[in-house]
Scaffold this motif. Structure first.
Motif, PDB file in Angstrom:
ATOM      1  N   UNK A 253       0.865  -1.173   0.000  1.00 63.80           N
ATOM      2  CA  UNK A 253       0.000   0.000   0.000  1.00 63.80           C
ATOM      3  C   UNK A 253       0.906   1.229   0.000  1.00 63.80           C
ATOM      4  N   UNK A 254       0.794   2.056  -1.031  1.00 67.35           N
ATOM      5  CA  UNK A 254       1.603   3.266  -1.116  1.00 67.35           C
ATOM      6  C   UNK A 254       1.055   4.321  -0.172  1.00 67.35           C
ATOM      7  N   UNK A 255       1.951   4.971   0.581  1.00 69.73           N
ATOM      8  CA  UNK A 255       1.568   6.048   1.487  1.00 69.73           C
ATOM      9  C   UNK A 255       2.546   7.206   1.319  1.00 69.73           C
ATOM     10  N   UNK A 256       2.138   8.364   1.825  1.00 72.38           N
ATOM     11  CA  UNK A 256       3.036   9.515   1.888  1.00 72.38           C
ATOM     12  C   UNK A 256       3.070   9.981   3.336  1.00 72.38           C
ATOM     13  N   UNK A 257       4.261   9.963   3.930  1.00 71.80           N
ATOM     14  CA  UNK A 257       4.400  10.363   5.326  1.00 71.80           C
ATOM     15  C   UNK A 257       4.195  11.862   5.488  1.00 71.80           C
ATOM     16  N   UNK A 258       4.018  12.278   6.738  1.00 72.63           N
ATOM     17  CA  UNK A 258       3.764  13.682   7.042  1.00 72.63           C
ATOM     18  C   UNK A 258       4.881  14.574   6.517  1.00 72.63           C
ATOM     19  N   UNK A 259       6.103  14.073   6.472  1.00 65.63           N
ATOM     20  CA  UNK A 259       7.223  14.859   5.973  1.00 65.63           C
ATOM     21  C   UNK A 259       7.350  14.875   4.470  1.00 65.63           C
ATOM     22  N   UNK A 260       6.431  14.196   3.787  1.00 73.13           N
ATOM     23  CA  UNK A 260       6.450  14.165   2.335  1.00 73.13           C
ATOM     24  C   UNK A 260       7.134  12.961   1.731  1.00 73.13           C
ATOM     25  N   UNK A 261       7.715  12.079   2.556  1.00 71.91           N
ATOM     26  CA  UNK A 261       8.414  10.908   2.030  1.00 71.91           C
ATOM     27  C   UNK A 261       7.408   9.875   1.533  1.00 71.91           C
ATOM     28  N   UNK A 262       7.655   9.365   0.356  1.00 69.40           N
ATOM     29  CA  UNK A 262       6.831   8.286  -0.187  1.00 69.40           C
ATOM     30  C   UNK A 262       7.330   6.955   0.351  1.00 69.40           C
ATOM     31  N   UNK A 263       6.400   6.061   0.638  1.00 69.12           N
ATOM     32  CA  UNK A 263       6.754   4.774   1.242  1.00 69.12           C
ATOM     33  C   UNK A 263       5.720   3.748   0.808  1.00 69.12           C
ATOM     34  N   UNK A 264       6.013   2.481   1.085  1.00 69.33           N
ATOM     35  CA  UNK A 264       5.090   1.391   0.800  1.00 69.33           C
ATOM     36  C   UNK A 264       4.956   0.527   2.048  1.00 69.33           C
TER      37      UNK A 264
END
Length: 275
Positions: A253-264
């Protein structure tokens, strides 16, 4: 069966979980249970395992996604994050949720303790280190013996067959994750409870039946868990102060952290039993 195959079977982390009726997951902050182990916990619940969660801090030092808190909402962040973790654990189907330092996760005779989020600073991309602002009441700096006493009390109360915790890298080096590893090792050693560790570096380390190549660390055993994708997506989406869910992608599941970093958030889990 010879002694060696029997020893390997008994130490296999997936064998331990497959046979467990109750497991206790130890995490540092609200959202860690969904981002670090969401697929694993959801898969255990779907197989009929009773899953209990203990969280060490309330995530007081977390940043907030702009617009996630309505204007005029004066609640402290930890209160809002408590609502988020309640929603996420309901989605995951967890049987119980506790705060470390609050009964029953409190050593007998001890005054209730509140372990504070230690915060962190990025050392480099993907690796966190201690924050210079962490105080003596922060989880990473509070007495380890007290924290282990509290977790041992919860283990005695829940009587899990297995405890799930971080490995010594703490997923990405967050000081609270690393401390949670040491607390779990100490409490499990004291109570004689098997500890299964979630392998760090889960995006690509090893294979579904293998692990990391080279090095002194024993290889992790991996399983793909695509069947729990929808559950993991909704659990992650409970944390709108901390992240934005982008949507399903191959393997997670792709997410974007509060700091703007993209993650899965990976739909797989790697486990090891070494301490």
């Amino acid at each position: 069966m010879s002694a060696e195959p029997r020893r390997l079977l008994e130490s296999d982390p997936w064998h331990l979980l497959d046979d467990a009726r109750t497991v206790l997951a130890v995490h540092a902050h609200p959202d860690d249970e969904s981002l670090s182990t969401g697929a694993l916990l959801a898969a255990l619940v779907s197989s009929g395992t009773r899953v209990v969660l203990v969280t060490a801090t309330r995530g007081e030092e977390g940043e907030v996604v702009p617009g996630a808190i309505e204007d005029g909402d004066a609640r402290p962040l930890e209160e809002i994050r408590e609502g988020e973790i309640d929603a996420a654990t309901a989605v995951l189907g967890l049987a119980e949720r506790h705060w470390l330092g609050t009964s029953p996760a409190l050593a007998p005779g001890a005054v209730p303790r509140r372990y504070r989020d230690s915060g962190m600073e990025w050392v480099r991309e993907g690796l966190a280190g201690p924050s210079a602002d962490a105080g003596p009441d922060s989880f990473s700096l509070a007495p380890l013996e007290d924290e282990a006493d509290d977790l041992a009390a919860l283990i005695a109360h829940v009587r899990p067959d297995v405890v799930i915790g971080y490995d010594d890298e703490g997923t990405y080096g967050h000081p609270d994750h690393v401390r949670a590893h040491h607390v779990a090792v100490a409490a499990c050693g004291r109570t004689g409870t098997p500890l299964v560790q979630v392998a760090s570096g889960g995006k690509g380390e090893g294979s579904a039946d293998g692990g990391a190549a080279g090095g002194a660390r024993p290889r992790a055993a991996w399983r793909d868990l695509p069947e729990v994708a929808e559950t993991v997506l909704h659990a992650a989406d409970s944390y709108r102060t901390q992240l934005t869910v982008v949507g399903p992608v191959p393997g997670g599941i792709a997410i974007r952290h509060v700091g703007g970093q993209n993650d899965v958030v990976a739909l797989r889990a790697g486990l090891r039993t070494d301490v």
